[in-house]
Design a protein around this motif. Structure first.
Motif, PDB file in Angstrom:
ATOM      1  N   ILE A  94       0.837  -1.204   0.000  1.00 25.60           N
ATOM      2  CA  ILE A  94       0.000   0.000   0.000  1.00 25.60           C
ATOM      3  C   ILE A  94       0.872   1.254   0.000  1.00 25.60           C
ATOM      4  CG2 ILE A  94      -1.693   1.327   1.320  1.00 25.60           C
ATOM      5  CD1 ILE A  94      -2.781  -1.352   2.360  1.00 25.60           C
ATOM      6  N   TRP A  95       1.908   1.254   0.824  1.00 26.20           N
ATOM      7  CA  TRP A  95       2.802   2.411   0.899  1.00 26.20           C
ATOM      8  C   TRP A  95       3.550   2.618  -0.414  1.00 26.20           C
ATOM      9  CZ3 TRP A  95       3.280   6.770   3.033  1.00 26.20           C
ATOM     10  CH2 TRP A  95       4.503   7.443   3.100  1.00 26.20           C
ATOM     11  N   PHE A  96       3.897   1.528  -1.081  1.00 24.14           N
ATOM     12  CA  PHE A  96       4.541   1.637  -2.395  1.00 24.14           C
ATOM     13  C   PHE A  96       3.604   2.344  -3.377  1.00 24.14           C
ATOM     14  CE2 PHE A  96       5.164  -0.049  -6.688  1.00 24.14           C
ATOM     15  CZ  PHE A  96       6.496   0.290  -6.910  1.00 24.14           C
ATOM     16  N   GLY A  97       2.336   1.947  -3.388  1.00 29.10           N
ATOM     17  CA  GLY A  97       1.376   2.600  -4.273  1.00 29.10           C
ATOM     18  C   GLY A  97       1.208   4.074  -3.952  1.00 29.10           C
ATOM     19  N   LEU A  98       1.152   4.406  -2.669  1.00 29.47           N
ATOM     20  CA  LEU A  98       1.042   5.813  -2.271  1.00 29.47           C
ATOM     21  C   LEU A  98       2.285   6.593  -2.681  1.00 29.47           C
ATOM     22  CD1 LEU A  98      -0.517   5.451   1.303  1.00 29.47           C
ATOM     23  CD2 LEU A  98      -1.653   6.244  -0.781  1.00 29.47           C
ATOM     24  N   ASN A  99       3.442   5.966  -2.546  1.00 26.47           N
ATOM     25  CA  ASN A  99       4.684   6.629  -2.943  1.00 26.47           C
ATOM     26  C   ASN A  99       4.708   6.911  -4.444  1.00 26.47           C
ATOM     27  OD1 ASN A  99       6.548   7.531  -1.072  1.00 26.47           O
ATOM     28  ND2 ASN A  99       7.439   5.524  -0.724  1.00 26.47           N
ATOM     29  N   VAL A 100       4.179   5.994  -5.231  1.00 27.68           N
ATOM     30  CA  VAL A 100       4.120   6.205  -6.681  1.00 27.68           C
ATOM     31  C   VAL A 100       3.222   7.404  -7.002  1.00 27.68           C
ATOM     32  CG1 VAL A 100       3.345   5.219  -8.871  1.00 27.68           C
ATOM     33  CG2 VAL A 100       4.626   3.809  -7.254  1.00 27.68           C
ATOM     34  N   LEU A 101       2.079   7.495  -6.335  1.00 32.06           N
ATOM     35  CA  LEU A 101       1.185   8.635  -6.545  1.00 32.06           C
ATOM     36  C   LEU A 101       1.843   9.941  -6.109  1.00 32.06           C
ATOM     37  CD1 LEU A 101      -2.231   7.129  -5.356  1.00 32.06           C
ATOM     38  CD2 LEU A 101      -1.418   7.446  -7.701  1.00 32.06           C
ATOM     39  N   LEU A 102       2.541   9.902  -4.984  1.00 29.17           N
ATOM     40  CA  LEU A 102       3.251  11.098  -4.521  1.00 29.17           C
ATOM     41  C   LEU A 102       4.346  11.501  -5.498  1.00 29.17           C
ATOM     42  CD1 LEU A 102       3.574  10.230  -0.717  1.00 29.17           C
ATOM     43  CD2 LEU A 102       2.140  12.018  -1.722  1.00 29.17           C
ATOM     44  N   LEU A 103       5.016  10.512  -6.069  1.00 29.11           N
ATOM     45  CA  LEU A 103       6.055  10.798  -7.057  1.00 29.11           C
ATOM     46  C   LEU A 103       5.464  11.473  -8.288  1.00 29.11           C
ATOM     47  CD1 LEU A 103       8.989  10.530  -8.038  1.00 29.11           C
ATOM     48  CD2 LEU A 103       8.393   8.256  -8.910  1.00 29.11           C
ATOM     49  N   ALA A 104       4.322  10.977  -8.743  1.00 30.56           N
ATOM     50  CA  ALA A 104       3.656  11.604  -9.891  1.00 30.56           C
ATOM     51  C   ALA A 104       3.285  13.049  -9.569  1.00 30.56           C
ATOM     52  CB  ALA A 104       2.413  10.800 -10.270  1.00 30.56           C
ATOM     53  N   GLY A 105       2.756  13.272  -8.371  1.00 30.72           N
ATOM     54  CA  GLY A 105       2.419  14.633  -7.967  1.00 30.72           C
ATOM     55  C   GLY A 105       3.638  15.529  -7.890  1.00 30.72           C
ATOM     56  N   LEU A 106       4.740  14.985  -7.392  1.00 35.30           N
ATOM     57  CA  LEU A 106       5.973  15.762  -7.290  1.00 35.30           C
ATOM     58  C   LEU A 106       6.481  16.172  -8.669  1.00 35.30           C
ATOM     59  CD1 LEU A 106       8.284  16.868  -5.537  1.00 35.30           C
ATOM     60  CD2 LEU A 106       9.384  14.623  -5.724  1.00 35.30           C
ATOM     61  N   ILE A 107       6.418  15.259  -9.623  1.00 31.68           N
ATOM     62  CA  ILE A 107       6.867  15.571 -10.982  1.00 31.68           C
ATOM     63  C   ILE A 107       6.004  16.667 -11.596  1.00 31.68           C
ATOM     64  CG2 ILE A 107       7.100  14.646 -13.318  1.00 31.68           C
ATOM     65  CD1 ILE A 107       7.822  11.953 -12.050  1.00 31.68           C
ATOM     66  N   VAL A 108       4.690  16.558 -11.421  1.00 27.23           N
ATOM     67  CA  VAL A 108       3.776  17.565 -11.973  1.00 27.23           C
ATOM     68  C   VAL A 108       4.050  18.940 -11.367  1.00 27.23           C
ATOM     69  CG1 VAL A 108       1.365  18.292 -12.099  1.00 27.23           C
ATOM     70  CG2 VAL A 108       1.971  15.906 -12.542  1.00 27.23           C
ATOM     71  N   VAL A 109       4.201  18.982 -10.054  1.00 26.18           N
ATOM     72  CA  VAL A 109       4.452  20.263  -9.384  1.00 26.18           C
ATOM     73  C   VAL A 109       5.774  20.865  -9.839  1.00 26.18           C
ATOM     74  CG1 VAL A 109       4.892  21.352  -7.145  1.00 26.18           C
ATOM     75  CG2 VAL A 109       3.047  19.684  -7.378  1.00 26.18           C
ATOM     76  N   CYS A 110       6.795  20.035  -9.964  1.00 22.03           N
ATOM     77  CA  CYS A 110       8.108  20.533 -10.397  1.00 22.03           C
ATOM     78  C   CYS A 110       8.049  21.099 -11.814  1.00 22.03           C
ATOM     79  CB  CYS A 110       9.143  19.411 -10.323  1.00 22.03           C
ATOM     80  SG  CYS A 110       9.659  18.972  -8.652  1.00 22.03           S
ATOM     81  N   ILE A 111       7.343  20.412 -12.702  1.00 19.02           N
ATOM     82  CA  ILE A 111       7.246  20.889 -14.083  1.00 19.02           C
ATOM     83  C   ILE A 111       6.514  22.221 -14.140  1.00 19.02           C
ATOM     84  CG2 ILE A 111       6.203  20.418 -16.333  1.00 19.02           C
ATOM     85  CD1 ILE A 111       6.788  17.470 -15.885  1.00 19.02           C
ATOM     86  N   ARG A 112       5.417  22.322 -13.407  1.00 18.57           N
ATOM     87  CA  ARG A 112       4.655  23.572 -13.415  1.00 18.57           C
ATOM     88  C   ARG A 112       5.426  24.706 -12.753  1.00 18.57           C
ATOM     89  NH1 ARG A 112      -1.710  22.044 -12.206  1.00 18.57           N
ATOM     90  NH2 ARG A 112      -2.032  20.783 -14.095  1.00 18.57           N
ATOM     91  N   ALA A 113       6.126  24.391 -11.681  1.00 28.22           N
ATOM     92  CA  ALA A 113       6.858  25.435 -10.963  1.00 28.22           C
ATOM     93  C   ALA A 113       8.081  25.908 -11.732  1.00 28.22           C
ATOM     94  CB  ALA A 113       7.282  24.922  -9.588  1.00 28.22           C
ATOM     95  N   SER A 114       8.597  25.075 -12.612  1.00 23.78           N
ATOM     96  CA  SER A 114       9.810  25.441 -13.349  1.00 23.78           C
ATOM     97  C   SER A 114       9.553  26.509 -14.407  1.00 23.78           C
ATOM     98  CB  SER A 114      10.397  24.206 -14.028  1.00 23.78           C
ATOM     99  OG  SER A 114       9.564  23.767 -15.090  1.00 23.78           O
TER     100      SER A 114
END
Length: 220
Positions: A108-128
């Motif tokens: 379950i934590w692995f799945g949550l980490n994958v979702l968090l990683l996707a969110g982190l990538i999206v935020v980084c791209i938009r913030a850049s």
């Protein structure tokens, strides 16, 4: 378009076709890279260790809260391997995973980490605000996914991705929503202590409202 002179149409058509072709190539490249990134994440999921080091520590803290009401109950006054030694808040946040088996919680934590990683990538791209990053977002996602720190964080069930997302949110919201930024900073400090270094940056920048919000969040 029909009323434009043929000379203008003839001049602009090659450039327009070239632009459309570039966009199609970018979409194709992004799709391929995204598929490869997802495949890589799935492969990483199949390599999860039976007893992960980092997640086992967090799980034990949550399990200890569920059983004894104290995340440090298993330590018994001395340091032992894989015992929960972090601030107590995260153990309480992980409490739902402490109610299931270690293996189930790991998945379950692995799945949550994958979702968090996707969110982190999206935020980084938009913030850049980078045109290149937005055009080739799939390439960026693939590079982040295959990076060794990302793989280790996913395999070991670390909290690094969550910390990065929370701290980045605090930094990005510092000017627009100081109070929310301060609460995110407080949350990161209550998960692990080292994000307090970001607070020193805000002290130097004299973000008073943010710091008060952070202090209030920690106190609560």
């Amino acid at each position: 378009m029909a009323n434009l002179p043929k000379s203008i149409l003839a001049k602009d058509t090659p450039a327009l076709l070239s632009s459309v072709a570039r966009e199609r190539r970018a979409r194709l490249l992004n799709s391929v890279c995204l598929a490869l990134a997802l495949l890589w994440v799935v492969l990483v999921g199949f390599t999860l260790a039976p007893e992960p080091d980092d997640f086992q520590t967090y799980w034990r803290g949550a399990w200890s809260v569920a059983q004894y009401g104290d995340p440090y109950a298993l330590i018994h006054g001395r340091q032992q391997p894989n015992m929960y030694i972090y601030p107590p808040l995260f153990a309480y946040l992980m409490l739902p995973l402490g109610a299931v088996s270690l293996r189930a919680g790991q998945i379950i934590w692995f799945g949550l980490n994958v979702l968090l990683l996707a969110g982190l990538i999206v935020v980084c791209i938009r913030a850049s605000h980078s045109v290149l990053a937005r055009r080739y977002w799939g390439v960026l996602a693939l590079l982040v996914a295959v990076a060794p720190p990302t793989r280790l964080s996913l395999q070991l069930g670390q909290v690094s991705i969550l910390m990065a997302l929370v701290m980045l949110g605090s930094f990005l919201l510092a000017k627009r929503r100081a109070y929310l930024s301060g609460l995110l900073l407080a949350l990161s400090c209550l998960i692990k202590v080292f994000p307090a270094a970001l607070g020193l940056y805000f002290v130097l920048r004299r973000r008073v409202a943010l710091l008060w919000a952070g202090a209030a969040g920690i106190a609560i």
